[in-house]
Design a protein around this motif. Sequence first.
Motif, PDB file in Angstrom:
ATOM      1  N   LYS A  88      39.439  27.679  42.888  1.00 35.64           N
ATOM      2  CA  LYS A  88      40.378  27.150  43.501  1.00 35.64           C
ATOM      3  C   LYS A  88      40.311  25.666  42.989  1.00 35.64           C
ATOM      4  O   LYS A  88      41.468  24.955  43.070  1.00 35.64           O
ATOM      5  CB  LYS A  88      40.440  27.274  44.913  1.00 35.64           C
ATOM      6  CG  LYS A  88      40.837  28.740  45.251  1.00 35.64           C
ATOM      7  CD  LYS A  88      40.980  29.079  46.717  1.00 35.64           C
ATOM      8  CE  LYS A  88      41.194  30.410  47.049  1.00 35.64           C
ATOM      9  NZ  LYS A  88      41.421  30.775  48.532  1.00 35.64           N
ATOM     10  N   GLU A  89      39.120  25.017  42.876  1.00 33.05           N
ATOM     11  CA  GLU A  89      38.900  23.428  42.249  1.00 33.05           C
ATOM     12  C   GLU A  89      37.761  23.544  41.485  1.00 33.05           C
ATOM     13  O   GLU A  89      36.902  24.114  41.472  1.00 33.05           O
ATOM     14  CB  GLU A  89      38.867  22.914  43.683  1.00 33.05           C
ATOM     15  CG  GLU A  89      37.687  22.984  44.493  1.00 33.05           C
ATOM     16  CD  GLU A  89      37.296  22.040  45.705  1.00 33.05           C
ATOM     17  OE1 GLU A  89      36.336  21.717  46.098  1.00 33.05           O
ATOM     18  OE2 GLU A  89      38.616  21.627  46.258  1.00 33.05           O
ATOM     19  N   TRP A  98      40.875  21.493  32.486  1.00 35.32           N
ATOM     20  CA  TRP A  98      40.285  22.638  33.433  1.00 35.32           C
ATOM     21  C   TRP A  98      41.060  23.962  33.267  1.00 35.32           C
ATOM     22  O   TRP A  98      42.258  23.942  33.454  1.00 35.32           O
ATOM     23  CB  TRP A  98      40.452  22.064  34.776  1.00 35.32           C
ATOM     24  CG  TRP A  98      39.943  23.158  35.721  1.00 35.32           C
ATOM     25  CD1 TRP A  98      38.752  24.223  35.641  1.00 35.32           C
ATOM     26  CD2 TRP A  98      40.435  23.246  37.217  1.00 35.32           C
ATOM     27  NE1 TRP A  98      38.639  24.915  36.871  1.00 35.32           N
ATOM     28  CE2 TRP A  98      39.761  24.465  37.866  1.00 35.32           C
ATOM     29  CE3 TRP A  98      41.301  22.626  37.934  1.00 35.32           C
ATOM     30  CZ2 TRP A  98      39.897  24.871  38.844  1.00 35.32           C
ATOM     31  CZ3 TRP A  98      41.538  22.989  39.201  1.00 35.32           C
ATOM     32  CH2 TRP A  98      40.784  24.313  39.988  1.00 35.32           C
ATOM     33  N   ASN A 156      34.380  22.015  39.859  1.00 35.00           N
ATOM     34  CA  ASN A 156      33.321  21.525  40.594  1.00 35.00           C
ATOM     35  C   ASN A 156      32.105  21.508  39.557  1.00 35.00           C
ATOM     36  O   ASN A 156      31.421  22.515  39.243  1.00 35.00           O
ATOM     37  CB  ASN A 156      32.639  22.464  41.849  1.00 35.00           C
ATOM     38  CG  ASN A 156      31.508  22.161  42.442  1.00 35.00           C
ATOM     39  OD1 ASN A 156      31.260  20.861  42.415  1.00 35.00           O
ATOM     40  ND2 ASN A 156      30.874  22.961  43.306  1.00 35.00           N
ATOM     41  N   TYR A 174      41.362  27.166  34.832  1.00 36.73           N
ATOM     42  CA  TYR A 174      40.785  27.391  36.013  1.00 36.73           C
ATOM     43  C   TYR A 174      41.195  29.043  36.171  1.00 36.73           C
ATOM     44  O   TYR A 174      40.886  29.344  37.307  1.00 36.73           O
ATOM     45  CB  TYR A 174      42.042  26.946  36.899  1.00 36.73           C
ATOM     46  CG  TYR A 174      43.269  27.280  36.971  1.00 36.73           C
ATOM     47  CD1 TYR A 174      43.887  28.094  37.701  1.00 36.73           C
ATOM     48  CD2 TYR A 174      44.461  26.222  36.276  1.00 36.73           C
ATOM     49  CE1 TYR A 174      45.476  28.489  37.787  1.00 36.73           C
ATOM     50  CE2 TYR A 174      45.675  26.756  36.241  1.00 36.73           C
ATOM     51  CZ  TYR A 174      46.368  27.520  36.814  1.00 36.73           C
ATOM     52  OH  TYR A 174      47.432  27.761  36.961  1.00 36.73           O
ATOM     53  N   TYR A 199      40.617  14.537  39.310  1.00 38.97           N
ATOM     54  CA  TYR A 199      40.887  16.001  39.392  1.00 38.97           C
ATOM     55  C   TYR A 199      41.929  16.606  40.335  1.00 38.97           C
ATOM     56  O   TYR A 199      41.863  17.777  40.638  1.00 38.97           O
ATOM     57  CB  TYR A 199      39.581  16.908  39.460  1.00 38.97           C
ATOM     58  CG  TYR A 199      38.591  16.521  38.607  1.00 38.97           C
ATOM     59  CD1 TYR A 199      38.932  16.434  37.179  1.00 38.97           C
ATOM     60  CD2 TYR A 199      37.312  16.288  38.853  1.00 38.97           C
ATOM     61  CE1 TYR A 199      37.854  15.972  36.123  1.00 38.97           C
ATOM     62  CE2 TYR A 199      36.123  15.802  37.852  1.00 38.97           C
ATOM     63  CZ  TYR A 199      36.576  15.612  36.603  1.00 38.97           C
ATOM     64  OH  TYR A 199      35.529  15.447  35.768  1.00 38.97           O
ATOM     65  N   ASN A 200      42.673  15.382  40.571  1.00 38.14           N
ATOM     66  CA  ASN A 200      43.853  15.975  41.423  1.00 38.14           C
ATOM     67  C   ASN A 200      45.178  16.550  40.669  1.00 38.14           C
ATOM     68  O   ASN A 200      45.444  15.939  39.567  1.00 38.14           O
ATOM     69  CB  ASN A 200      44.504  14.780  42.183  1.00 38.14           C
ATOM     70  CG  ASN A 200      45.620  14.952  43.189  1.00 38.14           C
ATOM     71  OD1 ASN A 200      46.187  15.875  43.086  1.00 38.14           O
ATOM     72  ND2 ASN A 200      45.857  13.985  44.048  1.00 38.14           N
TER      73      ASN A 200
END
Length: 249
Positions: free
Chosen positions: A216-217, A227, A219, A229, A47-48
């Motif tokens: 922000k990321e 994703w 999880n 976001y 997930y970078n």
Amino acid sequence: MDVSFGRQTKLKYDKKIIVIMIAIAIVLVAITKCTYGIIEDAKINLYNINNATIGIDVSEHQGEINWWKVRRENIKFAFVRVGYRAAKTGIMNEDKYYKENIEGALKEGIPVGVYFFSQATTTEEAKEEADFVIKRIADYDITYEVVFDMESVYGKNDRIYGLSTEEKTKIANAFCKNIKSAGYTPMIYGNEQWLLGSYNMKELKKYNIWYAWYSKEPNSAIDFKIWQYTNKGNVNGIDGDVDCDYYFK
């Protein structure tokens, strides 16, 4: 008593304590890496966002879009809503801006995927929804996935309220099977609560997941391909908020 000697002894003692503490810290770091490193590295690698492309998903809620301006915002893909089944009446409708959006994006060289908002209560209705989508995307170059998006709208007043996990899983599977049979790549959309609470994910693991998590990321214990976001994105060419997404390679 020799005070200087006492001070030297104390300094040597303090240095030994510091060395021991550093050694303990190194060991603890090593243990931590061994215990958690594989999981953390997997998450980082998978997930970078540096290994992802950024895009948007749109519907009639965004109104008229200036795709020329959107393209110059470095948007790499767009998911366009084809249509939806009404949560109360069950009537299927084409999104008011579907053709305008898909043609506008493609004209500007933005690759597209599509999605359909489902309120199917049976596998027969799910197949009907898939056919609805397939008919409307046949003349366009769809390079991204065709997505099944079932969500609650009115709670107890939804058509789908009361459906069991097994029923919802079969409905999602029926839609995706029809999409795949037509030569497209199916995908399932949802947030973690919906995906884990409404479906038997073991039965749907053969399909890519589009995961909604506004943070922000990401999880999640769920493996996903896209994703979503935020639903508060700001993109030139679109008035108001827009959903923004990362597509992981």
